[in-house]
Design an enzyme around this catalytic site. Structure first.
Site, PDB file in Angstrom:
ATOM      1  N   ALA A  28       0.894  -1.200   0.030  1.00 25.98           N
ATOM      2  CA  ALA A  28       0.034   0.050   0.017  1.00 25.98           C
ATOM      3  C   ALA A  28       0.778   1.156  -0.069  1.00 25.98           C
ATOM      4  O   ALA A  28       0.382   2.303  -0.305  1.00 25.98           O
ATOM      5  CB  ALA A  28      -0.883   0.032   1.175  1.00 25.98           C
ATOM      6  N   LYS A  29       2.248   1.019   0.366  1.00 23.65           N
ATOM      7  CA  LYS A  29       3.050   2.277   0.550  1.00 23.65           C
ATOM      8  C   LYS A  29       3.264   2.812  -0.952  1.00 23.65           C
ATOM      9  O   LYS A  29       3.742   4.139  -0.964  1.00 23.65           O
ATOM     10  CB  LYS A  29       4.183   1.914   1.274  1.00 23.65           C
TER      11      LYS A  29
END
Length: 430
Positions: free
Chosen positions: A104-105
Site C-alpha cells: 500500500a505504501k
C-alpha cells in the site's frame, strides 16, 4: 454449359484451385463472403491493423499504463472466503500487495514525490536524493518511484528490520542506513536520522543535488492519497455497501484518508483500529490516553513497539493519524500469538500468504465480525505479501502442515473480550 464450351470437370476444378491458391487470404474471404451472401466490413482492417473510431482509440489508450507509477492503485477487492464463512459477514480485503512495489505504501510514495515535484523541491535527473525513515515498505516504494523518476533514495531503518526488505531496498539501488531501534525523542531514531541526513546534504554546498526528507508520518500527502484514491476505490468496488472498515495504523495515513472519504458518503460507517502489542493507539482510541502497559520501564524488548509485527503500531500521534482520529469508532488489540495463528490459518484455508500487518488486520476484522453478528460487510487491507517477512515474522509462524486445515477461527482467536450482538443485528449501511 461445361460441355458446350469444351471444358472437362477436372480442368475446371484445376483452374478454380489455381485462382484460389494465387489469391491472398483477404481476397479469398471476400470471394467467399460474396458467394455466401455475408456482409463483410473491411473498413476496420487495413494493413493488418484494426481501424478504430476516435472513441474506441481513447478507450484503448486508457488500458495502457505509463511507467510503474501508472500501475499504482485500482487494486482488486477480494472476499476472504474462510473468514466470511466462519463469521457470517462478508469480509473483503483491498489487495494492496498487487501494487507494483508490492504494498500500500506505493500510493503515498508516489503522492509525496509528485507533491515535492509540483512545489519545486525535486528536479528529475539533477542529483536530488529522497531521504526517509521507515521499517521497510515505504522505503521500497520510494526506491522504486525514485528510480522511475530520476532520483536516488537514502533509507534509514531499524537494524532488526527483516532481511528481505533490506535486500530488496539494495536491489532497487537505495542507500540503506541501519540504526538501532530507539524512541522518537532520540536523535538517532531512524526517522530523525533520515531528517538529519537531508539537512546535512542541503547544508553542504559542495554536494550536487538537493535532499528531500519525505516525512511519511507528518506529510499530509500521505492521508490525502488515500482520500483521493483508496477511499473512492472501496466505495466504487462495494457499490457503497460497506458497514465497517478495519485497519491498523503506522503513519495513520490509510485509516485517516479512507475514513474521511467514506464517512462523508456513509455517515453510519464504523471505523475500527487494529493495533499490535506495545502500541499506544489502542488506548488512545478506547480511553483517550496514549499509554500501553508494555511502556513501563524495563518491560520492553525493543524501543519502538514490543511486537513481531512490522509496519503498524506507534507510540505518538502523527499528523496523518490526527486528521482522522475523531472518525475512529473503536479499536481491537491483537496479540502476536493471534497474528501468527491467523497468518497460518489464511495459508491453510485460503492459500493466502500475507505479511504481519495484514494478519493483524484480519484478526481484528474477524473479531469485530463476531462481535456485531452476521450480515455485515467489512473491508480491511492486505498490506503486503509474506515474502517480505520470511526471516522474522514467518520464521516465528513455523511450518505449514501438509494436511488439509482442520482448525476453526475460534481456535486461533482470543474471544474473551468480544461480546457478540444478536444474530439478527441489522447492517448499518443498507
Amino acid at each position: 454449359m461445361i460441355g458446350r464450351i469444351g471444358l472437362s470437370p477436372q480442368l475446371l476444378l484445376g483452374f478454380s484451385l489455381g485462382i484460389l491458391l494465387s489469391a491472398s487470404y483477404s481476397e479469398i474471404c471476400s470471394i467467399l463472403s460474396r458467394l455466401l451472401g455475408v456482409q463483410n466490413d473491411d473498413s476496420k482492417f487495413e494493413g493488418g491493423r484494426i481501424q478504430m473510431t476516435g472513441e474506441e482509440a481513447e478507450d484503448v489508450k486508457k488500458e495502457i499504463r505509463v511507467g510503474v507509477e501508472g500501475l499504482i492503485g485500482n487494486t482488486p477487492l477480494m472476499k476472504i472466503k474462510s473468514l466470511s464463512d466462519a463469521t457470517g459477514c462478508e469480509i473483503l480485503a483491498k489487495v494492496e500487495m498487487m501494487n507494483p512495489g508490492g504494498s500500500a505504501k506505493d500510493r503515498i510514495a508516489l503522492a509525496i514525490v509528485e507533491r515535492a515535484e509540483a512545489e519545486g523541491y525535486l528536479r528529475p535527473n539533477s542529483g536530488d536524493v529522497v531521504y526517509e525513515g521507515t521499517s521497510g515498505s515505504t522505503g521500497i516504494s520510494l526506491a522504486m518511484i525514485c528510480r522511475a523518476k530520476g532520483y536516488r533514495a537514502h533509507i534509514c531503518l531499524p537494524d532488526d528490520t527483516s532481511t528481505e526488505k533490506v535486500d530488496l531496498l539494495e536491489k532497487l539501488g537505495a542507500e540503506v542506513e541501519k540504526v538501532p531501534p530507539a524512541s522518537i525523542v532520540d536523535k538517532r531514531q531512524y526517522v530523525n536520522q533520515a531528517r538529519s541526513r537531508a539537512i546535512e546534504r542541503n547544508n553542504d554546498e559542495s554536494i550536487e543535488g538537493r535532499g528531500l526528507f519525505a516525512d511519511q508520518f507528518e506529510n499530509e500527502a500521505n492521508w490525502k492519497a488515500h482520500y483521493d484514491h483508496t477511499g473512492p476505490e472501496i466505495y466504487r468496488q462495494t457499490g457503497g455497501r460497506v458497514d465497517v472498515v478495519v485497519t491498523g495504523a503506522g503513519t495513520g495515513g490509510t485509516i485517516s484518508g479512507v475514513s474521511r472519504y467514506l464517512k462523508r458518503k456513509l455517515p453510519n460507517l464504523k471505523v475500527v483500529l487494529a493495533d499490535p502489542p506495545g502500541s499506544g493507539l489502542y488506548n488512545k482510541v478506547k480511553y483517550g490516553v496514549m499509554f500501553d502497559i508494555k511502556e513501563r520501564e524495563g518491560t520492553r524488548r525493543r524501543h519502538q513497539v514490543d511486537t513481531l509485527v512490522e509496519g503498524i503500531g506507534i507510540n505518538r500521534i502523527t499528523r496523518n493519524f490526527d486528521v482522522g482520529r475523531p472518525l475512529v469508532d473503536d479499536a481491537i488489540r491483537v496479540t502476536d500469538e493471534e497474528s501468527l495463528a491467523m497468518a497460518k490459518f489464511l495459508v491453510e484455508h485460503d492459500g493466502l500468504f500475507v505479511g504481519s500487518s495484514t494478519a493483524v488486520n484480519c484478526v481484528a476484522a474477524a473479531k469485530y465480525a463476531l462481535k456485531i453478528g452476521p450480515g455485515h460487510t467489512i473491508v480491511t487491507i492486505i498490506c503486503d505479501s509474506g515474502t517480505r517477512h520470511l526471516s522474522k515474522f514467518w520464521k516465528a509462524v513455523g511450518p505449514i502442515s501438509g494436511e488439509l486445515a482442520a482448525s476453526s477461527l475460534e481456535d486461533i482467536l482470543d474471544l474473551s473480550n468480544i461480546t457478540s450482538t444478536s444474530r439478527t443485528n441489522t447492517p448499518v449501511n443498507r
